[in-house]
Each structure stands twice: as C-alpha cells, then as structure tokens.
Design a protein around this motif. Structure first.
Motif, PDB file in Angstrom:
ATOM      1  N   UNK A  67       0.864  -1.167   0.000  1.00 41.56           N
ATOM      2  CA  UNK A  67       0.000   0.000   0.000  1.00 41.56           C
ATOM      3  C   UNK A  67       0.905   1.223   0.000  1.00 41.56           C
ATOM      4  N   UNK A  68       0.456   2.272  -0.641  1.00 40.66           N
ATOM      5  CA  UNK A  68       1.300   3.457  -0.743  1.00 40.66           C
ATOM      6  C   UNK A  68       0.494   4.738  -0.726  1.00 40.66           C
ATOM      7  N   UNK A  69       1.215   5.834  -0.544  1.00 35.89           N
ATOM      8  CA  UNK A  69       0.611   7.161  -0.534  1.00 35.89           C
ATOM      9  C   UNK A  69       1.485   8.097  -1.358  1.00 35.89           C
ATOM     10  N   UNK A  70       0.854   8.960  -2.113  1.00 38.05           N
ATOM     11  CA  UNK A  70       1.571   9.939  -2.914  1.00 38.05           C
ATOM     12  C   UNK A  70       1.055  11.331  -2.587  1.00 38.05           C
ATOM     13  N   UNK A  71       1.996  12.243  -2.366  1.00 38.70           N
ATOM     14  CA  UNK A  71       1.651  13.642  -2.158  1.00 38.70           C
ATOM     15  C   UNK A  71       2.704  14.477  -2.868  1.00 38.70           C
ATOM     16  N   UNK A  72       2.352  15.039  -4.010  1.00 43.49           N
ATOM     17  CA  UNK A  72       3.346  15.737  -4.825  1.00 43.49           C
ATOM     18  C   UNK A  72       4.415  14.765  -5.288  1.00 43.49           C
ATOM     19  N   UNK A  73       5.680  15.067  -4.997  1.00 44.15           N
ATOM     20  CA  UNK A  73       6.791  14.184  -5.350  1.00 44.15           C
ATOM     21  C   UNK A  73       7.131  13.212  -4.225  1.00 44.15           C
ATOM     22  N   UNK A  74       6.420  13.297  -3.116  1.00 46.71           N
ATOM     23  CA  UNK A  74       6.711  12.448  -1.959  1.00 46.71           C
ATOM     24  C   UNK A  74       5.897  11.154  -2.019  1.00 46.71           C
ATOM     25  N   UNK A  75       6.541  10.064  -1.612  1.00 47.03           N
ATOM     26  CA  UNK A  75       5.916   8.736  -1.672  1.00 47.03           C
ATOM     27  C   UNK A  75       6.202   7.985  -0.375  1.00 47.03           C
ATOM     28  N   UNK A  76       5.225   7.224   0.089  1.00 45.10           N
ATOM     29  CA  UNK A  76       5.434   6.340   1.232  1.00 45.10           C
ATOM     30  C   UNK A  76       4.800   4.993   0.928  1.00 45.10           C
ATOM     31  N   UNK A  77       5.559   3.906   1.107  1.00 40.59           N
ATOM     32  CA  UNK A  77       5.043   2.569   0.823  1.00 40.59           C
ATOM     33  C   UNK A  77       5.384   1.608   1.953  1.00 40.59           C
ATOM     34  N   UNK A  85       9.575  -8.001   3.818  1.00 38.67           N
ATOM     35  CA  UNK A  85       8.881  -6.789   4.204  1.00 38.67           C
ATOM     36  C   UNK A  85       9.630  -5.569   3.668  1.00 38.67           C
ATOM     37  N   UNK A  86       8.888  -4.593   3.229  1.00 34.27           N
ATOM     38  CA  UNK A  86       9.498  -3.371   2.712  1.00 34.27           C
ATOM     39  C   UNK A  86       8.721  -2.169   3.235  1.00 34.27           C
ATOM     40  N   UNK A  87       9.475  -1.138   3.632  1.00 28.69           N
ATOM     41  CA  UNK A  87       8.869   0.120   4.061  1.00 28.69           C
ATOM     42  C   UNK A  87       9.818   1.242   3.659  1.00 28.69           C
ATOM     43  N   UNK A  88       9.329   2.148   2.844  1.00 28.36           N
ATOM     44  CA  UNK A  88      10.153   3.242   2.329  1.00 28.36           C
ATOM     45  C   UNK A  88       9.387   4.552   2.379  1.00 28.36           C
ATOM     46  N   UNK A  89      10.161   5.634   2.549  1.00 28.83           N
ATOM     47  CA  UNK A  89       9.604   6.980   2.468  1.00 28.83           C
ATOM     48  C   UNK A  89      10.512   7.804   1.567  1.00 28.83           C
ATOM     49  N   UNK A  90       9.950   8.395   0.549  1.00 27.54           N
ATOM     50  CA  UNK A  90      10.700   9.267  -0.353  1.00 27.54           C
ATOM     51  C   UNK A  90      10.193  10.693  -0.168  1.00 27.54           C
ATOM     52  N   UNK A  91      11.099  11.562   0.229  1.00 24.62           N
ATOM     53  CA  UNK A  91      10.771  12.972   0.405  1.00 24.62           C
ATOM     54  C   UNK A  91      11.738  13.774  -0.456  1.00 24.62           C
ATOM     55  N   UNK A  92      11.216  14.371  -1.500  1.00 29.68           N
ATOM     56  CA  UNK A  92      12.090  15.079  -2.439  1.00 29.68           C
ATOM     57  C   UNK A  92      13.025  14.102  -3.126  1.00 29.68           C
ATOM     58  N   UNK A  93      14.326  14.361  -3.060  1.00 31.42           N
ATOM     59  CA  UNK A  93      15.327  13.482  -3.671  1.00 31.42           C
ATOM     60  C   UNK A  93      15.975  12.550  -2.661  1.00 31.42           C
ATOM     61  N   UNK A  94      15.415  12.471  -1.470  1.00 33.90           N
ATOM     62  CA  UNK A  94      15.982  11.639  -0.405  1.00 33.90           C
ATOM     63  C   UNK A  94      15.068  10.446  -0.139  1.00 33.90           C
ATOM     64  N   UNK A  95      15.673   9.258  -0.024  1.00 33.83           N
ATOM     65  CA  UNK A  95      14.919   8.034   0.240  1.00 33.83           C
ATOM     66  C   UNK A  95      15.302   7.482   1.608  1.00 33.83           C
ATOM     67  N   UNK A  96      14.285   7.074   2.360  1.00 29.32           N
ATOM     68  CA  UNK A  96      14.496   6.432   3.664  1.00 29.32           C
ATOM     69  C   UNK A  96      13.961   5.010   3.570  1.00 29.32           C
ATOM     70  N   UNK A  97      14.824   4.061   3.921  1.00 32.08           N
ATOM     71  CA  UNK A  97      14.454   2.642   3.855  1.00 32.08           C
ATOM     72  C   UNK A  97      14.552   2.036   5.250  1.00 32.08           C
ATOM     73  N   UNK A  98      13.494   1.354   5.684  1.00 32.65           N
ATOM     74  CA  UNK A  98      13.489   0.739   7.015  1.00 32.65           C
ATOM     75  C   UNK A  98      14.041  -0.674   6.932  1.00 32.65           C
ATOM     76  N   UNK A  99      15.125  -0.919   7.641  1.00 33.93           N
ATOM     77  CA  UNK A  99      15.741  -2.245   7.659  1.00 33.93           C
ATOM     78  C   UNK A  99      14.780  -3.224   8.331  1.00 33.93           C
ATOM     79  N   UNK A 100      14.414  -4.333   7.649  1.00 30.46           N
ATOM     80  CA  UNK A 100      13.415  -5.255   8.211  1.00 30.46           C
ATOM     81  C   UNK A 100      13.893  -5.997   9.460  1.00 30.46           C
ATOM     82  N   UNK A 101      15.221  -6.030   9.695  1.00 34.37           N
ATOM     83  CA  UNK A 101      15.753  -6.768  10.844  1.00 34.37           C
ATOM     84  C   UNK A 101      16.021  -5.847  12.039  1.00 34.37           C
TER      85      UNK A 101
END
Length: 221
Positions: A67-77, A85-101
């Motif tokens: 499942x994901x959300x989009x707001x402008x250029x920002x994305x969260x999945x 398992x995957x969880x990411x947040x993209x804000x502008x040109x920066x990506x944040x990835x949550x380590x599953x472990x």
C-alpha cells in the motif's frame, strides 16, 4: 385484436427508444481512456494498493503486495516485495528505507537507483505510460467502492522499459469513475518473454486529490 397489436407496437417502440438512449449515453471508449488517464496523472495526491502475481512452473506466486501514498513528489510505501517486508519513504530526492531486521531507518541521498529497481512501487503511474493505446473496447459498467465505473479493455504498447524487457502481450482493463472520469483501478495481464507464463498486476487508487501528509522518519542513519 387491434388493441393487442397497438399495445405490442408501443412496447416495441419504447424498447427501441430506450436502447437508442442507452447507446447515445455511452461515451467514446478511446476518449474516455485518454481522459481517465489524464485526470489520474494530474492528481497531486492519492493512496494506492498494488498486487502483482506471477506464474512460475505452473504455480501462482505473489511477488508484490504493498500500500502506498503519494503527495506531490513524496511517496510512502509498505508491504511485501518478493517475500520480504518493505517500508520506504521518499521525500524530495531523499529516500528512507526501514531495515526489516534492525527496524532502523537508513537514509539514501541518491534516490535514482532505488527508483529504477522499485519503479512501479515508488511510481505506480509508471505502468500507465503507454506509447499507443490501440483499440479500446467499452465492456459496460461495474460498481467499485460504491462508485459506478465504466470498464474499458485495451491492448496497448507500453513505454515502461523494464516492463517491455520482461513481459509481452499486454492486456489492460481500466475502471473509470463515471462521476469524475478518473481511472480508479487498473488490471494488467501479460506473459513472461522467456517462459510464456502469465503475470497479473492490479493497481487500485483511492483518496484522489485529498490532502496527504508524508514526512521523513524522526530517526534515520
């Protein structure tokens, strides 16, 4: 006898008129698809759900469910990708990835590589980039999430390089809301170029145009 003939004629006439009105009310399928895609692409924000299945050696396997959300250029999945398992947040040109472990957020300043790998997940509209729409068939109406939708099918040529490399024989089914003329669900079917086995991708869009806030995680390495 004459009365029965007159009544019968009136009934037939009403059926004919009703059929003509129904035909006249139906939109042009190709223009409907073009407008539906344009309205979705113009939306600044929405939520979405993505499910992808692939048949391997005759057995259906779930590749992606997010499942994901989009707001402008920002994305969260968040969800599952290839069994992980995957969880990411993209804000502008920066990506944040949550380590599953470790559950720690890792910050990546260069988002370009991740965007190529997680093309559809981080950009659900990528699968709707089409070179040519081709012939469009209007298959009637269906109600989705309490909204009446036109159902259109087409066999387009896609503009997504990754999809072109892996798959062939694309068949799309689009559900376009009657009230807003916007694509609200997409079903993509294709065959693996090497094995010929089928793949199915389903995208569902909600909360189109609603305000969605996506912020970077509080802690990130």
């Amino acid at each position: 006898m004459k009365k029965k003939i007159i009544v019968g004629s009136i009934i037939i006439f009403l059926f004919v008129i009703g059929g003509m009105i129904t035909i006249m009310r139906q939109p042009d399928p190709q223009q409907l698809v073009i407008l539906g895609l344009e309205n979705l692409n113009k939306a600044n924000s929405f939520s979405y759900a993505l499910t992808q299945q692939q048949t391997v050696d005759g057995k259906a396997r779930l590749l992606t469910r997010i499942t994901g959300y989009k707001s402008g250029e920002n994305i969260q999945i968040q969800g599952q990708l290839a069994g992980s398992k995957v969880e990411m947040i993209k804000v502008g040109d920066v990506l944040y990835n949550k380590d599953p472990f470790s559950k720690a957020w890792v910050k990546f300043s260069d988002v370009s590589v991740a965007q190529k790998v997680f093309l559809v997940e981080l950009n659900p509209l990528a699968s709707l980039q089409l070179k040519e729409i081709g012939e469009v068939m209007l298959k009637g109406e269906k109600e989705l999430n309490s909204k009446k939708c036109w159902v259109c099918t087409l066999k387009p040529s896609v503009q997504n390089q990754m999809m072109e490399t892996l798959w062939t024989g694309f068949e799309y089914t689009l559900y376009i809301t009657r009230s807003t003329k916007t694509v609200t669900q997409v079903e993509v079917r294709a065959q693996n170029k090497e094995t010929g086995e089928p793949m199915t991708l389903i995208l569902e869009f909600k909360d189109i145009g609603r305000k969605i806030s996506i912020q970077p995680p509080e802690t990130a390495e």
